[in-house]
Enzyme design. Structure first.
Site, PDB file in Angstrom:
ATOM      1  CG  HIS A  59     -14.218 -48.217 -17.995  1.00 27.52           C
ATOM      2  ND1 HIS A  59     -15.261 -48.986 -18.791  1.00 27.52           N
ATOM      3  CD2 HIS A  59     -13.239 -48.851 -18.349  1.00 27.52           C
ATOM      4  CE1 HIS A  59     -14.575 -49.866 -19.238  1.00 27.52           C
ATOM      5  NE2 HIS A  59     -13.345 -49.987 -18.845  1.00 27.52           N
ATOM      6  CD  GLU A  60      -9.774 -47.493 -16.599  1.00 30.66           C
ATOM      7  OE1 GLU A  60      -9.459 -48.580 -16.037  1.00 30.66           O
ATOM      8  OE2 GLU A  60      -9.861 -47.280 -17.818  1.00 30.66           O
TER       9      GLU A  60
ATOM     10  CG  HIS B 161     -11.845 -52.231 -14.548  1.00 26.07           C
ATOM     11  ND1 HIS B 161     -12.430 -53.496 -15.401  1.00 26.07           N
ATOM     12  CD2 HIS B 161     -11.632 -51.570 -15.575  1.00 26.07           C
ATOM     13  CE1 HIS B 161     -12.576 -53.268 -16.483  1.00 26.07           C
ATOM     14  NE2 HIS B 161     -12.001 -52.011 -16.949  1.00 26.07           N
TER      15      HIS B 161
END
Length: 227
Positions: A99-100, A103
């Site tokens: 998920h990170e 980004h």
């Protein structure tokens, strides 16, 4: 003098709901932190693989203290993973790390919502520190100008939360697509666990948006009652 708006009960209700959502996230994280992922890869290894495959070899993966303190720093261009994610080969660690990196990929392609959120973050954080005092002083002194400045600041906070939703949802979509596409989730329970962790995390942002909306409605009621 009326410093309690008509939506105060709604704010309290949403606050309780957000606490329940946070508890659900914590339970999901703890459950899947105890389950090894199919490839036995740590969060740091998953992050490094995903970064490299997206042409982000220059972006480092750092370990940071804290629990669920994972984040991507768009200024320093670093992926920062908490202690329970960085060196742990769990389903939860795999999902959060991906998920990170999602980004980081958004930053690479200059996703408009991410760019806008970045530009809003610093000035809005300063404004939101002043907003409650503006509303309180305006209500106490019957100074409608201060009240409406507070309303504008709370409105800006709502916009920030609204912009945040597609950023977070898209990062989770990228994470799941990568994990499933590379067979890292292992399918079955592993895939279910990764999706469960990311869904619970996404709900915290939905709760944040709902709280911001209720706060804006509340200060609008206060402003109108004190005009």
């Amino acid at each position: 003098m009326d410093i309690l708006g008509p939506y105060t009960p709604l704010i309290l209700l949403i606050f309780v709901a957000s606490m329940l959502i946070q508890a659900a996230l914590t339970r999901s994280y703890r459950k899947w932190s105890g389950v090894r992922n199919a490839r036995n890869l740590t969060g740091a290894q998953v992050a490094r693989m995903m970064l490299d495959e997206n042409g982000l070899t220059h972006v480092p993966v750092n370990a940071v203290p804290g629990n669920l303190s994972d984040h991507y720093d768009p200024l320093g261009k670093t992926v920062n993973l908490s202690e329970g994610v960085y060196g742990v080969p769990s389903v939860a660690a795999m999902a959060i790390a991906a998920h990170e990196v999602g980004h980081a990929v958004q930053d690479k392609v200059r996703m408009p919502a991410l760019v806008l959120r970045g530009k809003m973050a610093v000035p809005l954080s300063l404004g939101m520190n002043l907003a409650p005092f503006m509303v309180l002083l305006g209500a106490v002194l019957h100074f409608s100008g201060l009240l409406w400045v507070g309303v504008v600041l709370f409105g800006a906070a709502l916009v920030f939360h609204l912009v945040t939703l597609p950023v977070e949802f898209d990062a989770s979509r990228r994470a799941l697509a990568y994990l499933n596409g590379r067979g890292l989730s292992g399918g079955g329970e592993g895939q279910k666990g990764a999706q469960g962790v990311l869904t619970a995390a996404a709900l915290t942002y939905v709760a944040g948006f709902a709280m911001a909306l209720a706060q804006l409605l509340n200060v609008l009621g206060i402003a109108r009652n004190n005009d």
